[in-house]
Design an enzyme around this catalytic site. Structure first.
Site, PDB file in Angstrom:
ATOM      1  N   THR A 118       0.748  -1.323   0.273  1.00  0.00           N
ATOM      2  CA  THR A 118       0.186  -0.152   0.160  1.00  0.00           C
ATOM      3  C   THR A 118       0.717   1.363   0.005  1.00  0.00           C
ATOM      4  O   THR A 118       1.809   1.291   0.713  1.00  0.00           O
ATOM      5  CB  THR A 118      -0.981   0.066   1.328  1.00  0.00           C
ATOM      6  OG1 THR A 118      -1.760   1.100   1.200  1.00  0.00           O
ATOM      7  CG2 THR A 118      -0.045   0.390   2.358  1.00  0.00           C
ATOM      8  N   GLU A 137      -8.687  10.446   3.435  1.00  0.00           N
ATOM      9  CA  GLU A 137      -9.143  11.787   2.986  1.00  0.00           C
ATOM     10  C   GLU A 137     -10.606  11.998   3.513  1.00  0.00           C
ATOM     11  O   GLU A 137     -11.668  11.145   2.993  1.00  0.00           O
ATOM     12  CB  GLU A 137      -9.228  11.924   1.749  1.00  0.00           C
ATOM     13  CG  GLU A 137      -7.875  12.459   1.294  1.00  0.00           C
ATOM     14  CD  GLU A 137      -7.934  12.725  -0.362  1.00  0.00           C
ATOM     15  OE1 GLU A 137      -8.831  12.401  -1.146  1.00  0.00           O
ATOM     16  OE2 GLU A 137      -6.809  12.900  -0.867  1.00  0.00           O
TER      17      GLU A 137
END
Lengths: 398, 398
Positions: free
Chosen positions: B186, B272
């Protein structure tokens, strides 16, 4: 073949409709579609394992390929409601059959709305006499309104074709708005036609029409539990019987596909919070399956959807989504165009000016053309952008 | 085994770091990690087909399993930049190798930021002398800050273990925020350790740690093009060599997994727009693969994510997402709990009061426990909610 403006499900000969508020919501929430004679019928339904009780009943009742009435409620999906949910749906079917003096097998039923709540079946049953009394060929639009959930406009389309000198009409209505990425069918769509067509041919035509329309849209990659597309064909147009093959079936299928595509597009246009329609075409794939997979990977990418919402020239999100799609292609052969402007080719940015791209992306319709450069198969679909409004509606809707 | 508070990548013996602003962004955008002696090295990278130039270089340079420095820029992913992108990345590697008097093969490189723009390589090369001059064991946190994009806080973790009387330390830093659903690795994560460990054992430990951490998170179902997790082990702890098998490798892997899980969790917390962490556990699956598939279907459902954002009791979206996941189970055996309260069991709603559920869903962490009732396999992962803030950031970020 011509489109009938303002046509509804009651446009074809012998169809009636009605709608009223039975109290599930504070506005019209119950609709009835009725053919004056028993019709050939076919349906395509969700492949979601958690399908609603009404889908089970329809699959059962459609085995004979015949039906005369469809009852639809909005505001409650009657899904994840187990044995009680099934009994509730059968109670609605039985009450309507009694009122219309039909067999239970001739009734179809559909529900849309919140999942996991029991259907207020008493309210529905109590309203059935009024619902039947008010059946009228002028109430097509009212029925289309009553099946809406968060849709902001009712969705209808109708076509007329000529078969051996006989006028044949198709009318349809649908609802959409959210939980939209059908696999075999989408949300609710009801179609009526006065065509004289065998039940087998009707099934074939419906499957083809749905594959070319509702199965090519995605609002939020969420397959619904209640997706149903149902067609009734009552033969009142008296055209020569449309059978399994031949020119007339092709003509009928073509008109049916047109109607379904129109409604599918309306569903995308009216998707929750959407401000833009996105048309995605993936060409150059090794197989249809891979073309479809690539197209959905782009369509369902939150980053692509927000990019389009913001007329944001950050096109790199498209190759990033494609690269993760588990589809075969080489970066050197990949070509991507946005609004017909090449943004990526020969492993490098296409060189279009940022300001020009922003301006083109501000249009209401955005086209993404992708060539994977590894085969001859292609797939197209419609999607929409993702805005705060979608998030706002779905943090609240329950 | 104990956690080191405020530990960074320079906590283990013999590691230095530095960070500065080279002009890609208006704040620190270039970081360097350096080991005073050449180290064993391993990496796990994105499986996205559109991977960035830096990933190709790292895969090549890691073939020998050795490296001494890692240079990382933020603000530009150097992806979809073709041959020029590759040359640019090699120019950075060469310039750094020259400055450090190392072979090019001993340098690793990573980039994160916008896709599809050429790297401002001159700015980077010009800053390399200063970057090397300022290497210091006190600059771990600065390096962690320089690799951030839309992250709102820097992410670091460190552990200490004891191997045959020798203190062994592991330090790590990561960045996340968006385009997060790793498949093999990731985003960016760099790990240093003074452990004396063979290159083969290091690879095994890293793979296991990543599978148990970064491969179990999803922010937006979008796999990045630049995902990289890299570890350097310089042997300065002088512990008995950790080989392929045995207790010491298990201990080291355990500590490494802990560090990775901590960072993975921080990435989800700092996703986010996210306001909540969602822990999803799917049990009772026929296979691990199906458990994972079901868990991701729920984690990546926009309707589940917005439901959690709004503390909305509309739990029916969870079975709807599961039903579409192409995983084997029977509706009658499915059991779903939200915040440990059963909401669905025996094909029917669990009966929890709506107000109670709303109250429980207002907590910062939400647990979804699912039992498919069709086998013995399970899978857990971390996800987050979806808010307008995610949409706002991504309609604008470019």
């Amino acid at each position: 073949m011509k489109e009938i403006k303002y046509g509804t499900i009651t446009t074809p000969l012998g169809f009636r409709a009605n709608a009223l508020c039975c109290g599930i919501k504070k506005k019209k929430d119950l609709a009835l579609i009725y053919s004056v004679i028993c019709a050939n019928a076919a349906g395509v339904f969700t492949t979601n394992r958690m399908r609603a009780a009404c889908v089970d009943i329809d699959l059962l009742n459609l085995r004979r390929g015949r039906a005369q009435a469809i009852i639809v409620n909005s505001g409650n999906a009657n899904c994840c409601t187990g044995q009680k949910g099934k009994k509730d749906a059968w109670r609605v079917v039985s009450a309507l059959a009694k009122q219309l003096e039909l067999e239970k097998e001739e009734i179809l039923v559909a529900s849309t709305g919140v999942i996991g709540k029991f259907l207020p079946v008493d309210k529905i049953v109590r309203s059935i006499p009024d619902l039947v009394d008010g059946l009228d060929f002028n109430k097509g639009k009212e029925a289309a309104t009553a099946i809406m959930t968060t849709d902001t406009f009712s969705k209808q389309a109708a076509m007329e074709i000529n078969i051996a000198g006989k006028k044949v009409q198709i009318g349809a209505m649908a609802k959409g708005a959210v939980m939209i990425r059908p696999d075999m069918a989408t949300m609710l769509c009801f179609i009526t036609t006065d065509a004289n067509i065998t039940s087998t041919a009707l099934k074939l035509a419906l499957k083809e029409a749905v594959d070319g329309s509702f199965n090519r849209i995605s609002v939020d990659a969420q397959m619904s539990t209640n997706d149903s597309v149902i067609i009734l064909a009552n033969a009142l147009a008296r055209n020569p019987l449309i059978c399994k093959q031949g020119r007339n079936l092709r003509l009928f299928t073509c008109a049916l596909t047109f109607v379904c595509q129109k409604l599918a597009r309306m569903i995308v246009e009216d998707a929750e919070g959407a401000t833009k329609v996105i048309r995605i075409l993936v060409a150059g794939a090794r197989s249809n399956k891979e073309a479809k997979q690539a197209a959905y990977a782009v369509a369902d990418s939150l980053l692509v959807k927000t990019m389009i919402a913001g007329a944001n020239p950050n096109w790199g999100r498209i190759p990033a989504a494609l690269g993760a799609a588990k589809v075969d292609f080489a970066a050197e052969k990949l070509k991507i165009a946005l609004q017909k402007q090449v943004v990526y080719r020969n492993s490098a940015p296409g060189g279009i000016k940022r300001e020009k791209l922003i301006k083109l992306l501000k249009k209401k319709e955005v086209e993404i053309d992708i060539n994977l450069g590894s085969g001859k198969h292609e797939y197209s679909l419609l999607s929409c952008d993702l805005t705060c409004e979608y998030v706002r509606i779905n943090t609240a809707y329950n």
